[in-house]
Design an enzyme around this catalytic site. Structure first.
Site, PDB file in Angstrom:
ATOM      1  N   ASP A   1       0.839  -1.189   0.000  1.00  0.00           N
ATOM      2  CA  ASP A   1       0.000   0.000   0.000  1.00  0.00           C
ATOM      3  C   ASP A   1       0.884   1.253   0.000  1.00  0.00           C
ATOM      4  OD1 ASP A   1      -2.763   1.125   0.421  1.00  0.00           O
ATOM      5  OD2 ASP A   1      -1.799   1.919   2.230  1.00  0.00           O
TER       6      ASP A   1
ATOM      7  N   GLU B   1       1.630  -0.433  -5.130  1.00  0.00           N
ATOM      8  CA  GLU B   1       0.706   0.657  -5.414  1.00  0.00           C
ATOM      9  C   GLU B   1       1.612   1.874  -5.585  1.00  0.00           C
ATOM     10  OE1 GLU B   1      -3.441   2.395  -3.660  1.00  0.00           O
ATOM     11  OE2 GLU B   1      -1.765   2.283  -2.256  1.00  0.00           O
TER      12      GLU B   1
END
Length: 582
Positions: free
Chosen positions: A302, A337
């Site tokens: 993330d 990401e």
């Protein structure tokens, strides 16, 4: 004799706190350089830590012996975190609020094997709780847990879709953001962890063994497991946040500006400092743990740009080489990401060559094409692997929708976000979703509206399944799951995010299964050579056709007669996307 050690270089003393029920016994630890150490208590012991030192937050010193702290290396906890203002109040004891770590015994090792997942496969992104809470075949006591993923009914669904790997949204222990409890809400996604390895007992009550056994069950069906991990911030948040672990032991784990203020490249108030070797060492240890003791195939990171900051992003950041040099990690699937909200935070295409990257350009350009405001040229580039971004080696994870944003069904049913249930006056979540409602905002009984939405959903899914590179499907999009127009449903641990298996669109599900079977029979990791791009009328695609906004589609076909079934076609007017013969 095993040793329990904790890093706290600026502490004056650290105590190991042993719990027998609610009775606490404090044992002083001995300084060993920048660590404090002691003989580890027996396996199964509940314990925490307390650190003594100066309380001067303005100088980065948050030592408060009233705060029970979680061992940053904990792998199991005896209870979930619960937010309370007391967690941030100086000299207020928090033993009643903070989970105790459970001392592990010798953890079983999983033999190191190549990842089950291969590039070009289908990743199925799933929230463990949302996926199984309403599944009618999963026993009620097992719903919402990691173990439920190994239930035969769940495995059968994954096999029907030819899933190559499930990507599990965070299953490590998290704490609610402080604004949620007063609203009667809780974090449903888990992107607010406290320490990196501790499994959340709500999702994984059987601890490491439960995760290991579930991974083994999925592997037995040829399905890999990718863990979505958050190494960009922790639930200790900004300077008003709680003191739970790092802040009370070694606040230097967080990145600070020259004036001493916390750097906020995450939007969460704090950012882990990957220029700090101790932070990187703990991350490597965490990744090794999940591979060595649970057998996972890889990781999705993330806001992964944070991992390469020091403070600016560097494509050759130390963490990349350290992962690549590690025996347990070198061949794992690594997915970035590739953005954060800090300066220069958007880094799509700049991660290492062996990493995959979430490709939001694919999502947006595919939506814009089917909405009617982008041409066939950009669609063909995305479908063929986004070489304009990644070069000849396709590293794209292409997707139509993810946990963050509209579901696929909502992309076709809502022009605007409807996040009022989040308690932030509909200000949260993305404002521009490249969505369109096809004539009515939200649910509709108009046959023309529903037919148009159904046809476009099939066309968009067809686009995804004929696309080059790795593709990702978010759980429920294969059968029309809606979040009622909420495009930031992180705080909805309820029917908004719980998949309704009884109400699913089975015809759409079967359509996706047929597309998945077609794809599974082919190698789409790289765009094939030796084919022709043609217009829908059979003529060769030339520059004017590619550039004409009125061009409604194209066909790509291999030249070999024997391989003509591997062709694909896009026709916006129909609408249709998918395999193409002729």
């Amino acid at each position: 004799m095993s040793i329990l050690a904790v890093r706290a270089p600026r502490a004056e003393a650290v105590m190991l706190c042993l719990f027998d029920g609610e009775t606490e016994t404090r044992v002083p630890m001995a300084r060993q350089g920048e660590d404090w150490a002691l003989a580890a208590p027996p396996p199964g012991t509940r314990y925490g830590l307390r650190a003594v030192g100066e309380w001067a937050p303005e100088r980065g010193l948050w030592f408060d012996p009233a705060k029970l702290l979680v061992d940053p290396r904990a792998v199991e906890l005896d209870r979930a975190f619960q937010y309370s203002p007391a967690l941030a109040a100086y000299d207020v004891d928090t033993a009643a609020l903070v989970p105790r770590a459970i001392m592990p015994g010798a953890l079983a090792e999983v033999p190191l094997q190549p990842p089950v997942f291969k590039r070009g496969g289908l990743i199925y992104e799933a929230n463990v709780r949302g996926l199984t809470m309403l599944h009618p075949d999963v026993p009620e006591a097992q719903r919402g847990t990691v173990a439920a993923l190994a239930h035969p009914a769940v495995l059968a669904h994954l096999e029907k879709l030819h899933v190559s790997a499930v990507e599990l949204m965070p299953i490590t222990a998290w704490i609610d953001e402080r604004h949620l409890p007063p609203l009667g809400l809780s974090n449903a996604w888990g992107y607010n962890p406290v320490v990196p390895m501790a499994l959340d007992p709500r999702l994984c009550p059987g601890g490491v063994a439960e995760l290991r056994e579930t991974v083994a069950a999925l592997h037995a069906r040829g399905i890999g497991v990718i863990l979505d991990l958050v190494f960009n911030h922790t639930g200790e948040s900004d300077i008003l946040g709680p003191v739970l672990s790092f802040r009370g032991l070694d606040n230097a784990a967080y990145a600070h500006a020259p004036d001493g203020s916390l750097i906020n490249d995450t939007g969460c108030g704090n950012t882990l400092d990957f220029a700090n070797p101790a932070v990187r060492a703990l991350v490597i240890e965490s990744l090794r743990h999940f591979v060595k003791h649970c057998g996972v195939d890889g990781f999705r990171f993330d806001l992964a740009t944070v991992m390469a900051r020091g403070p600016g992003f560097a494509a050759d950041a130390p963490i990349f080489a350290e992962i690549a040099a590690d025996t347990w990690l070198a061949d794992r699937v690594m997915i970035a990401e590739p953005w954060d909200i800090g300066p220069g935070g958007y880094q799509l295409g700049r991660f290492p060559a062996h990493w995959l990257e979430w490709n939001d350009r694919y999502r947006d350009d595919v939506r814009r094409f089917w909405r009617g405001d982008a041409g066939v040229g950009v669609l063909a580039t995305r479908l063929a692997g986004s070489s304009d971004i990644f070069g000849p080696d396709c590293r794209s994870v292409s997707y139509l929708a993810a946990h963050d944003g509209f579901t696929l069904a909502d992309t076709l049913a809502y022009e605007h976000r409807h996040n009022h249930a989040n308690g932030e006056d509909n200000r949260d979540g993305h404002g521009e979703n490249f969505s369109w409602n096809n004539g009515a905002e939200g649910p509709s009984d108009d046959p023309a509206v529903t037919a148009r939405r159904a046809a476009l959903a099939r066309a968009m899914l067809g686009t995804l399944f004929v696309s080059t590179g790795t593709i990702m499907l978010t759980a429920g999009d294969e059968f029309g799951r809606s979040q009622q127009g909420n495009n930031n449903a992180y705080a909805q641990d309820n029917a908004v995010t719980w998949i309704d298996w009884e109400a699913r669109d089975r015809a759409l599900e079967d359509h996706v299964a047929a597309l998945a079977a077609w794809r599974a029979a082919r190698d789409l990791a790289q765009f094939p050579e030796g084919g022709d791009w043609r217009a829908l009328d059979g003529a060769a695609m030339d520059a004017p056709r590619w550039e004409d906004p009125a061009t409604q589609g194209f066909v790509w076909q291999e030249r070999s007669e024997a391989a003509r079934s591997t062709g694909l076609g896009i026709d916006r007017a129909a609408p249709y996307a998918g395999p193409w013969e002729g």
